[in-house]
Design an enzyme around this catalytic site. Structure first.
Site, PDB file in Angstrom:
ATOM      1  N   LYS A   1      -3.398   4.284  -3.298  1.00 22.32           N
ATOM      2  CA  LYS A   1      -3.874   3.952  -1.958  1.00 22.32           C
ATOM      3  C   LYS A   1      -2.874   3.034  -1.270  1.00 22.32           C
ATOM      4  O   LYS A   1      -2.747   1.870  -1.601  1.00 22.32           O
ATOM      5  CB  LYS A   1      -5.243   3.269  -1.983  1.00 22.32           C
TER       6      LYS A   1
ATOM      7  N   GLU B   1      -1.058  -8.360  -9.184  1.00 23.06           N
ATOM      8  CA  GLU B   1       0.109  -9.103  -8.716  1.00 23.06           C
ATOM      9  C   GLU B   1      -0.280  -9.664  -7.363  1.00 23.06           C
ATOM     10  O   GLU B   1      -0.431  -8.916  -6.392  1.00 23.06           O
ATOM     11  CB  GLU B   1       1.309  -8.155  -8.646  1.00 23.06           C
TER      12      GLU B   1
ATOM     13  N   CYS C   1       5.700 -11.776  -1.577  1.00 22.34           N
ATOM     14  CA  CYS C   1       4.789 -12.579  -2.402  1.00 22.34           C
ATOM     15  C   CYS C   1       5.541 -13.683  -3.127  1.00 22.34           C
ATOM     16  O   CYS C   1       5.005 -14.750  -3.362  1.00 22.34           O
ATOM     17  CB  CYS C   1       4.057 -11.688  -3.397  1.00 22.34           C
TER      18      CYS C   1
ATOM     19  N   GLU D   1      -0.589 -19.657   1.153  1.00 19.83           N
ATOM     20  CA  GLU D   1       0.410 -18.621   1.382  1.00 19.83           C
ATOM     21  C   GLU D   1       0.379 -18.252   2.872  1.00 19.83           C
ATOM     22  O   GLU D   1      -0.660 -17.883   3.399  1.00 19.83           O
ATOM     23  CB  GLU D   1       0.087 -17.392   0.532  1.00 19.83           C
TER      24      GLU D   1
HETATM   25  P1  NAI Z   1      -5.196  -7.345   1.129  1.00 17.36           P
HETATM   26  O1  NAI Z   1      -5.215  -7.891  -0.259  1.00 17.36           O
HETATM   27  O2  NAI Z   1      -6.503  -7.240   1.863  1.00 17.36           O
HETATM   28  O3  NAI Z   1      -4.547  -5.868   1.111  1.00 17.36           O
HETATM   29  C1  NAI Z   1      -3.766  -5.347   0.060  1.00 17.36           C
HETATM   30  C2  NAI Z   1      -4.264  -3.960  -0.305  1.00 17.36           C
HETATM   31  O4  NAI Z   1      -5.588  -4.067  -0.821  1.00 17.36           O
HETATM   32  C3  NAI Z   1      -4.362  -2.997   0.871  1.00 17.36           C
HETATM   33  O5  NAI Z   1      -4.019  -1.710   0.427  1.00 17.36           O
HETATM   34  C4  NAI Z   1      -5.833  -3.065   1.236  1.00 17.36           C
HETATM   35  O6  NAI Z   1      -6.303  -1.923   1.900  1.00 17.36           O
HETATM   36  C5  NAI Z   1      -6.473  -3.190  -0.122  1.00 17.36           C
HETATM   37  N1  NAI Z   1      -7.815  -3.772  -0.131  1.00 17.36           N
HETATM   38  C6  NAI Z   1      -8.361  -4.648   0.750  1.00 17.36           C
HETATM   39  N2  NAI Z   1      -9.617  -4.962   0.386  1.00 17.36           N
HETATM   40  C7  NAI Z   1      -9.877  -4.278  -0.756  1.00 17.36           C
HETATM   41  C8  NAI Z   1     -10.999  -4.206  -1.633  1.00 17.36           C
HETATM   42  N3  NAI Z   1     -12.122  -4.887  -1.412  1.00 17.36           N
HETATM   43  N4  NAI Z   1     -10.912  -3.409  -2.728  1.00 17.36           N
HETATM   44  C9  NAI Z   1      -9.784  -2.716  -2.988  1.00 17.36           C
HETATM   45  N5  NAI Z   1      -8.699  -2.746  -2.197  1.00 17.36           N
HETATM   46  C10 NAI Z   1      -8.730  -3.523  -1.101  1.00 17.36           C
HETATM   47  O7  NAI Z   1      -4.166  -8.190   1.968  1.00 17.36           O
HETATM   48  P2  NAI Z   1      -4.095  -8.317   3.580  1.00 17.36           P
HETATM   49  O8  NAI Z   1      -5.461  -8.563   4.111  1.00 17.36           O
HETATM   50  O9  NAI Z   1      -3.332  -7.167   4.077  1.00 17.36           O
HETATM   51  O10 NAI Z   1      -3.215  -9.631   3.735  1.00 17.36           O
HETATM   52  C11 NAI Z   1      -3.839 -10.910   3.628  1.00 17.36           C
HETATM   53  C12 NAI Z   1      -2.922 -11.867   2.929  1.00 17.36           C
HETATM   54  O11 NAI Z   1      -2.745 -11.464   1.590  1.00 17.36           O
HETATM   55  C13 NAI Z   1      -1.533 -11.937   3.508  1.00 17.36           C
HETATM   56  O12 NAI Z   1      -1.464 -12.781   4.610  1.00 17.36           O
HETATM   57  C14 NAI Z   1      -0.783 -12.472   2.321  1.00 17.36           C
HETATM   58  O13 NAI Z   1      -0.930 -13.865   2.247  1.00 17.36           O
HETATM   59  C15 NAI Z   1      -1.465 -11.835   1.139  1.00 17.36           C
HETATM   60  N6  NAI Z   1      -0.745 -10.639   0.655  1.00 17.36           N
HETATM   61  C16 NAI Z   1      -0.031 -10.718  -0.509  1.00 17.36           C
HETATM   62  C17 NAI Z   1       0.714  -9.644  -0.939  1.00 17.36           C
HETATM   63  C18 NAI Z   1       1.531  -9.691  -2.180  1.00 17.36           C
HETATM   64  O14 NAI Z   1       2.522  -8.999  -2.275  1.00 17.36           O
HETATM   65  N7  NAI Z   1       1.149 -10.437  -3.183  1.00 17.36           N
HETATM   66  C19 NAI Z   1       0.770  -8.403  -0.185  1.00 17.36           C
HETATM   67  C20 NAI Z   1      -0.071  -8.386   0.994  1.00 17.36           C
HETATM   68  C21 NAI Z   1      -0.774  -9.481   1.380  1.00 17.36           C
END
Ligand code: NAI
Ligand code: MG
Length: 497
Positions: free
Chosen positions: A203, A277, A311, A408
């Site tokens: 996904k 991660e 990240c 973050e």
């Molecule tokens: P997110 O964690 O919501 O999104 C990441 C992925 O998880 C996306 O594919 C999203 O559709 C999916 N997702 C969201 N809710 C889910 C759920 N309940 N169950 C399964 N999958 C789910 O991150 P978002 O909202 O895009 O960004 C928020 C913050 O997260 C950012 O500002 C940043 O601080 C952090 N982040 C960290 C990342 C990393 O590489 N460690 C990558 C993206 C965001």
């Protein structure tokens, strides 16, 4: 220590380089006419692009222009179920039975095809995600290729890698990836899963589905058997359907700590394997004996690279007090020379923020920095009138209790703090719930080893930052997640041993 006065004085002494009209960079936009976008992209299930049973479609945009690029199908629960069943059948009937060397051949073919289409993928990644074309071209695509090559080589060597054990695939792997490295994260997750004999339902993130969908076309071209990889775009709900599907054997997630915790709870007690991660708040530690100009370049790469959507970004700068003023002066000058704007322009250093929501989050945290009493310094560069942009920013006068020092931000915002002794640097670096990465800058090898042993971080870079290699295991401690990706360690997460 407040450097506000110092910075104002230094800015007056050392103005930004002004080239004048004759010497300024002419625009150098990357061509896009070789890229063919479909108007609509279905779900990729069982080797075909299909209409969503959900009946839902969403527009995906270019964050630098806010213009739509295509319509993408959104997978609902029934669609995720169809994808998991396609993956399960492909695993049992075809992929799990192939001789390991044959699996390797497919991965080699995918790697070579991706290399051939590097330009198309780099341009698409830039258009859908907002990162500068130079980064998509020089970092994302080559690393994605490297991940396929690396894991192609492992496919028939698993018995040697885990001698005395009997490595077997897990089955169907559900993989949920974020928007900061859409193609690279897809490669990073798909390649080891396939090398180990598993099949995949991936996904992509809701804002950046396009390179994963073009990767699906490439899988077709490589002749990958139908159902081995399935791609189901959508948002959190789609991700949750995948996490909760009973026929999924393993979940691999990269994203926010908040969602990581939700997934951990959902998976608890189900017997599903899990790797997470998550976020980070890396300390980049600069000692007085470091090569300062080199350190400045590393700091710039560490936080302004990819708009800070990383990240493992070096979002906290810990600088030894005796050189703090000198280092900040150099950094301030360098920040003001960064070119912010059109991500497709080859001169651009800092591109577009990935989404309006992320831009709002960055703005909110920058405001919190000011409200908490830190001093904000920003590049005075001109920002484009359309699209989501944020100027390179850093804060001085930061206390460890400030939100900008603890949370973050995931944007081009650096929190600068000082230290006097190595113990104090370690204490400050380790005092957050995160532990993904860190950096150490010093001329002394012994100091590097002394520091890396004590830093609670999955990756520590010395006199460099944000360097990646598929052979090197990547992952965090504490709230940055668990499990390792890459190298032999990363294979374990995809095998029953
Ligand atoms: P997110 O964690 O919501 O999104 C990441 C992925 O998880 C996306 O594919 C999203 O559709 C999916 N997702 C969201 N809710 C889910 C759920 N309940 N169950 C399964 N999958 C789910 O991150 P978002 O909202 O895009 O960004 C928020 C913050 O997260 C950012 O500002 C940043 O601080 C952090 N982040 C960290 C990342 C990393 O590489 N460690 C990558 C993206 C965001
Ligand atoms: Mg979210």
């Amino acid at each position: 220590m407040q450097f506000a006065d110092g910075v104002e004085r230094l800015r007056a002494e050392r103005p930004r380089l002004e080239f004048g009209a004759a010497w300024d960079y002419a625009p150098a936009p990357e061509a896009t006419d070789h890229l063919r976008l479909d108007g609509r992209y279905g779900l990729y299930i069982g080797g075909r692009f299909v209409e969503p049973k959900s009946g839902r479609w969403f527009a995906t945009i270019n964050p630098a222009t806010e213009e739509p690029l295509a319509e993408v199908a959104e997978a609902g629960e029934a669609d995720v179920d169809a994808a998991v069943r396609a993956a399960e059948s492909a695993q049992r009937r075809v992929w799990g039975r192939l001789p390991a060397a044959e699996r390797g051949k497919y991965l080699f073919r995918i790697a070579r095809l991706l290399q051939e289409k590097a330009r198309e993928f780099a341009v698409l990644e830039t258009m859908n995600g907002g990162k500068p074309i130079t980064e998509a071209r020089d970092v994302d695509v080559p690393l994605a290729v490297a991940h396929f090559f690396h894991h192609a080589g492992w496919a028939d060597k698993l018995a040697d890698a885990f001698a005395g054990r009997a490595p077997r695939p897990l089955g169907v792997c559900g993989q949920i990836i974020p928007w900061n490295f859409p193609l690279l994260m897809a490669a990073w997750k798909i390649a080891p899963a396939l090398a180990c004999g598993n099949t995949v339902v991936l996904k992509p993130a809701e804002t950046t589905p396009l390179t994963a969908l073009h990767l699906a076309k490439l899988f077709d071209e490589a002749g990958l058997p139908p159902g081995v990889v399935n791609i189901v775009p959508g948002a959190g709900e789609t991700g949750a359907s995948l996490v909760n599907h009973p026929r999924v054997a393993k979940i691999a997630f990269t994203g926010s700590t908040e969602v990581g915790k939700l997934i951990q709870r959902a998976v608890a007690g189900t017997g599903k394997r899990l790797t997470l991660e998550l976020g980070g708040k890396a300390a980049n530690i600069v000692f007085a004996d470091a090569a300062l100009d080199q350190a400045v370049e590393g700091i710039i790469r560490g936080i302004y690279f990819n708009q800070g959507h990383v990240c493992c970004a070096g979002s906290r700068l810990l600088v030894e007090e005796s050189i703090a003023e000198d280092l900040i002066a150099r950094l301030d000058w360098r920040i003001r020379s960064l070119r912010v704007g059109d991500p497709l322009d080859k001169n651009t250093d800092v591109g577009a923020i990935n989404s309006r929501a992320q831009l709002e989050k960055i703005r909110e945290l920058a405001r919190a920095g000011v409200d908490d009493g830190a001093v904000m310094h920003q590049s005075d560069c001109a920002l484009p009138g359309k699209g989501y942009f944020f100027p390179p920013t850093y804060f001085t006068g930061v206390a460890q209790s400030h939100r900008i020092a603890r949370e973050e931000i995931f944007g081009p915002v650096l929190a600068v703090m000082t230290f006097r002794t190595p113990d104090e640097a370690i204490e400050k670096a380790n005092n957050l719930p995160y532990g993904l990465s860190a950096g150490v800058w010093t001329d002394k090898g012994a100091k590097i080893f002394a520091m890396t042993r004590r830093l609670r971080a999955g990756v520590v870079w010395a006199n460099t930052f944000n360097k990646f290699d598929p052979a090197s295991p990547f992952g965090g401690y504490k709230e940055s997640g668990f499990g390792r990706e890459g190298g032999r360690h990363g294979l374990e997460a995809y095998l029953e041993l």
